[in-house]
Write a protein that holds these residues in place. Structure first.
Motif, PDB file in Angstrom:
ATOM      1  N   GLN A 270     -10.594  42.497  12.243  1.00  0.00           N
ATOM      2  CA  GLN A 270      -9.446  43.087  13.032  1.00  0.00           C
ATOM      3  C   GLN A 270      -9.387  42.754  14.449  1.00  0.00           C
ATOM      4  O   GLN A 270     -10.525  42.443  15.087  1.00  0.00           O
ATOM      5  CB  GLN A 270      -9.795  44.742  13.020  1.00  0.00           C
ATOM      6  N   ALA A 271      -8.406  42.305  14.816  1.00  0.00           N
ATOM      7  CA  ALA A 271      -7.864  41.958  16.202  1.00  0.00           C
ATOM      8  C   ALA A 271      -6.806  42.817  16.778  1.00  0.00           C
ATOM      9  O   ALA A 271      -5.966  42.704  16.163  1.00  0.00           O
ATOM     10  CB  ALA A 271      -7.761  40.490  16.241  1.00  0.00           C
TER      11      ALA A 271
ATOM     12  N   GLY B  72     -12.903  42.107  16.163  1.00  0.00           N
ATOM     13  CA  GLY B  72     -14.129  42.421  15.185  1.00  0.00           C
ATOM     14  C   GLY B  72     -14.194  41.206  14.173  1.00  0.00           C
ATOM     15  O   GLY B  72     -13.120  40.688  13.756  1.00  0.00           O
ATOM     16  N   LEU B  73     -15.383  40.602  14.195  1.00  0.00           N
ATOM     17  CA  LEU B  73     -15.716  39.760  13.255  1.00  0.00           C
ATOM     18  C   LEU B  73     -16.988  39.786  12.322  1.00  0.00           C
ATOM     19  O   LEU B  73     -17.604  40.856  12.687  1.00  0.00           O
ATOM     20  CB  LEU B  73     -16.086  38.184  14.272  1.00  0.00           C
TER      21      LEU B  73
ATOM     22  N   THR C 258     -16.863  42.166  18.566  1.00  0.00           N
ATOM     23  CA  THR C 258     -18.121  42.627  17.642  1.00  0.00           C
ATOM     24  C   THR C 258     -18.300  41.665  16.729  1.00  0.00           C
ATOM     25  O   THR C 258     -17.328  41.108  16.133  1.00  0.00           O
ATOM     26  CB  THR C 258     -17.920  43.956  17.172  1.00  0.00           C
ATOM     27  N   VAL C 259     -19.665  41.029  16.556  1.00  0.00           N
ATOM     28  CA  VAL C 259     -19.849  40.200  15.439  1.00  0.00           C
ATOM     29  C   VAL C 259     -20.976  41.037  14.708  1.00  0.00           C
ATOM     30  O   VAL C 259     -22.007  41.281  14.852  1.00  0.00           O
ATOM     31  CB  VAL C 259     -20.723  38.849  16.258  1.00  0.00           C
ATOM     32  N   ARG C 260     -20.715  41.056  13.525  1.00  0.00           N
ATOM     33  CA  ARG C 260     -21.334  42.002  12.215  1.00  0.00           C
ATOM     34  C   ARG C 260     -21.759  41.169  11.116  1.00  0.00           C
ATOM     35  O   ARG C 260     -21.306  40.160  10.887  1.00  0.00           O
ATOM     36  CB  ARG C 260     -20.342  43.160  11.822  1.00  0.00           C
ATOM     37  N   HIS C 261     -23.170  41.315  11.018  1.00  0.00           N
ATOM     38  CA  HIS C 261     -23.981  40.589  10.258  1.00  0.00           C
ATOM     39  C   HIS C 261     -24.675  41.694   9.519  1.00  0.00           C
ATOM     40  O   HIS C 261     -25.504  42.510   9.566  1.00  0.00           O
ATOM     41  CB  HIS C 261     -25.165  40.016  10.791  1.00  0.00           C
TER      42      HIS C 261
ATOM     43  N   SER D 282     -14.601  50.134  11.582  1.00  0.00           N
ATOM     44  CA  SER D 282     -13.201  50.734  11.413  1.00  0.00           C
ATOM     45  C   SER D 282     -12.983  52.128  11.785  1.00  0.00           C
ATOM     46  O   SER D 282     -12.098  52.614  12.217  1.00  0.00           O
ATOM     47  CB  SER D 282     -12.559  50.281  10.018  1.00  0.00           C
ATOM     48  N   ALA D 283     -14.091  52.998  11.484  1.00  0.00           N
ATOM     49  CA  ALA D 283     -13.855  54.341  11.721  1.00  0.00           C
ATOM     50  C   ALA D 283     -14.038  54.487  13.354  1.00  0.00           C
ATOM     51  O   ALA D 283     -13.634  55.209  13.663  1.00  0.00           O
ATOM     52  CB  ALA D 283     -15.202  54.885  11.051  1.00  0.00           C
ATOM     53  N   VAL D 284     -14.861  53.646  13.975  1.00  0.00           N
ATOM     54  CA  VAL D 284     -14.644  53.652  15.353  1.00  0.00           C
ATOM     55  C   VAL D 284     -13.597  53.342  15.993  1.00  0.00           C
ATOM     56  O   VAL D 284     -13.228  54.158  17.013  1.00  0.00           O
ATOM     57  CB  VAL D 284     -16.102  52.820  15.948  1.00  0.00           C
ATOM     58  N   ARG D 285     -13.139  52.352  15.533  1.00  0.00           N
ATOM     59  CA  ARG D 285     -11.645  51.898  16.207  1.00  0.00           C
ATOM     60  C   ARG D 285     -10.743  53.171  15.876  1.00  0.00           C
ATOM     61  O   ARG D 285      -9.921  53.371  16.792  1.00  0.00           O
ATOM     62  CB  ARG D 285     -11.118  50.775  15.385  1.00  0.00           C
TER      63      ARG D 285
END
Length: 374
Positions: free
Chosen positions: A40-41, A74-75, A148-151, A158-161
Motif C-alpha cells: 500500500q502506498a 508499505g512494502l 514499512t518493510v515487512r518480512h 492494514s488494520a493500523v492504517r
C-alpha cells in the motif's frame, strides 16, 4: 521530530502540474500484480488521504505535488532495486537499507540524521499448530514519510492504517503518530500470544503429572519459542524509554507522549510475563525430569522384584527336579534288562532299592530346605 521542517535540499524541485491535482478515492486500493511487494502506498494531508499511488515512481511524483503532505509506503519483502529507489528518493542511510534487505535483525532503534530506523519483531499465535510465529518489521520514519518493510505475516498493518485514517486528528500529527500506532499494534499483538502460551503451559503441567512421555519435547520447543519471544520484547523496553527521553528535545506532541507511555507499560508487562513463562518452563522441565527418574526407578525396582520372584521359582523347581532325579536314576539302572547285574538275586534287593531312593530324597529335601530353596 514532530516539528515540520522545509523539505530537504536533495529533493528534486516539483514539476509544474498542468492541472490541479484531484483527490483520489480514500478506500483501499489493490496494487497491480507486477509490483507485489508494494502492499500500500498512500499520501496524506492534514490527516486525510489525498492519493493512493499504485507504484513507487508515482508515489514520489505525487509527494512532490504536496510539499506539506506525508507518504506512507508499505512494502512486503521488497526487491533490492525498490529499496535503493526509496533510499535515493528519501535519503535513507545505506546501513539501514542493508539491514532492511537482509532481515533477521534484532529489535533496535537508530537515528540517521533526520530519519529514524526501527526494527521490530512481531509475533502471532497459531492455534492449529500450537506454536508462535515471528515476523520482522523495519520502519523508516522521516519528516514527511513512513516506510514499512515487512518480512513475515505479522503484523497486519492494514488494520493500523485503517484505524489511523478513522482518526484524522491523530494522523495529522505526522510520521511520529504512525510510528507509535505501529508500535502499539505490534505490542497489542503480543497479548494473544501470551494467552496462547499460558494455555500451553497449563496443558503441559497436566501432561507432566499425567505421565505423558512426549511432553519433554513439547516443553523444549516451547522454551525455544520463549527465548525468541524474549529477544523480541526485551529490547523494546529500552527502545521506548529512549523515545520517551527525546520528548523534550524533539517537541513531541503531548497526545503522542501519552500514547507512547501506554505502549511502554504494555511492553513492560509483556516482557515480565515472558520472563515468567521461561522460568516456569524451566521449573516444569526439572519436575518432569524428576518424575521421569522416579518412574524409571520404579520400573527398575519392579523388574528387580520380578527377577527375584522368578529366581525363587527357579530354585524351587530345580530342588524338586533334583529330589525326583535320585529315585529316577536308581529305578532306571535297575530297570535295565540285563541278566548279569549285582543283587538281582538278592531277596532284600527291592526293599533296599526303595529305601535308598527314599533316603536320598529325604536327604536332598532337608538340604534344600535349610538353604531356603523350598
Amino acid at each position: 521530530m514532530s516539528e515540520r521542517r522545509p523539505r530537504a535540499a536533495w529533493r528534486r524541485q516539483p514539476e509544474p502540474p498542468t492541472a490541479p491535482p484531484e483527490p483520489e478515492p480514500t478506500g483501499p486500493e489493490t496494487v497491480p500484480a507486477d509490483r507485489p511487494s508494494v502492499v500500500q502506498a498512500s499520501l496524506y494531508r492534514d490527516g486525510r488521504r489525498v492519493a493512493s499511488p499504485a507504484t513507487l515512481a508515482e508515489t514520489f511524483r505525487r509527494l512532490r505535488e504536496y510539499p506539506d503532505g506525508m507518504a506512507w509506503i508499505g512494502l512486503h519483502r521488497p526487491t533490492e532495486s525498490e529499496l535503493h529507489s526509496l533510499a535515493g528518493e528519501f535519503d535513507l542511510h545505506e546501513l539501514a537499507v542493508e539491514d532492511a534487505l537482509e532481515a533477521h535483525q534484532r529489535p533496535k532503534l537508530e537515528r540517521y540524521g533526520d530519519t529514524l530506523f526501527v526494527v521490530l519483531r512481531a509475533a502471532r499465535y497459531l492455534d492449529a499448530q500450537e506454536e508462535v510465529d515471528f515476523g520482522e518489521l523495519h520502519i523508516f520514519v522521516g519528516q514527511d514519510f513512513v516506510i514499512t518493510v515487512r518480512h513475515g505475516a505479522a503484523p497486519d498493518l492494514s488494520a493500523v492504517r485503517h484505524r489511523m485514517e478513522e482518526n484524522p486528528d491523530l494522523l495529522a500529527l505526522g510520521p511520529e503518530a504512525v510510528l507509535y500506532a505501529i508500535l502499539d499494534a505490534v505490542v497489542d499483538g503480543y497479548a494473544p500470544v501470551v494467552a496462547g502460551v499460558q494455555n500451553d503451559i497449563d496443558e503441559i503441567e497436566t501432561e507432566v503429572f499425567g505421565g505423558d512421555p512426549s511432553v519433554s519435547r513439547r516443553i523444549y520447543e516451547l522454551s525455544r519459542e520463549m527465548v525468541e519471544f524474549q529477544r523480541a520484547t526485551r529490547p523494546l523496553v529500552g527502545m521506548l524509554h529512549g523515545l520517551m527521553a527525546g520528548f523534550a528535545k524533539y517537541g513531541t506532541d503531548e497526545e503522542l507522549q501519552r500514547y507512547l507511555r501506554d505502549v511502554a507499560d504494555h511492553v513492560t508487562h509483556t516482557s515480565e510475563r515472558v520472563d515468567g513463562f521461561r522460568q516456569a518452563l524451566t521449573e516444569i522441565l526439572t519436575v518432569n525430569a524428576t518424575l521421569v527418574t522416579q518412574q524409571q526407578n520404579a520400573e527398575m525396582r519392579a523388574l528387580a522384584e520380578a527377577g527375584f520372584e522368578q529366581n525363587e521359582e527357579i530354585k524351587k523347581i530345580s530342588a524338586w527336579a533334583a529330589i525326583l532325579f535320585a529315585p529316577t536314576l536308581v529305578g532306571t539302572i535297575y530297570g535295565m534288562n540285563f541278566e548279569s547285574m549285582p543283587e538281582l538275586g538278592w531277596s532284600l534287593g527291592y526293599p533296599f532299592a526303595v529305601g535308598l531312593m527314599g533316603m536320598v530324597c529325604v536327604s536332598l529335601y532337608v538340604i534344600f530346605k535349610r538353604r531356603d530353596w523350598l
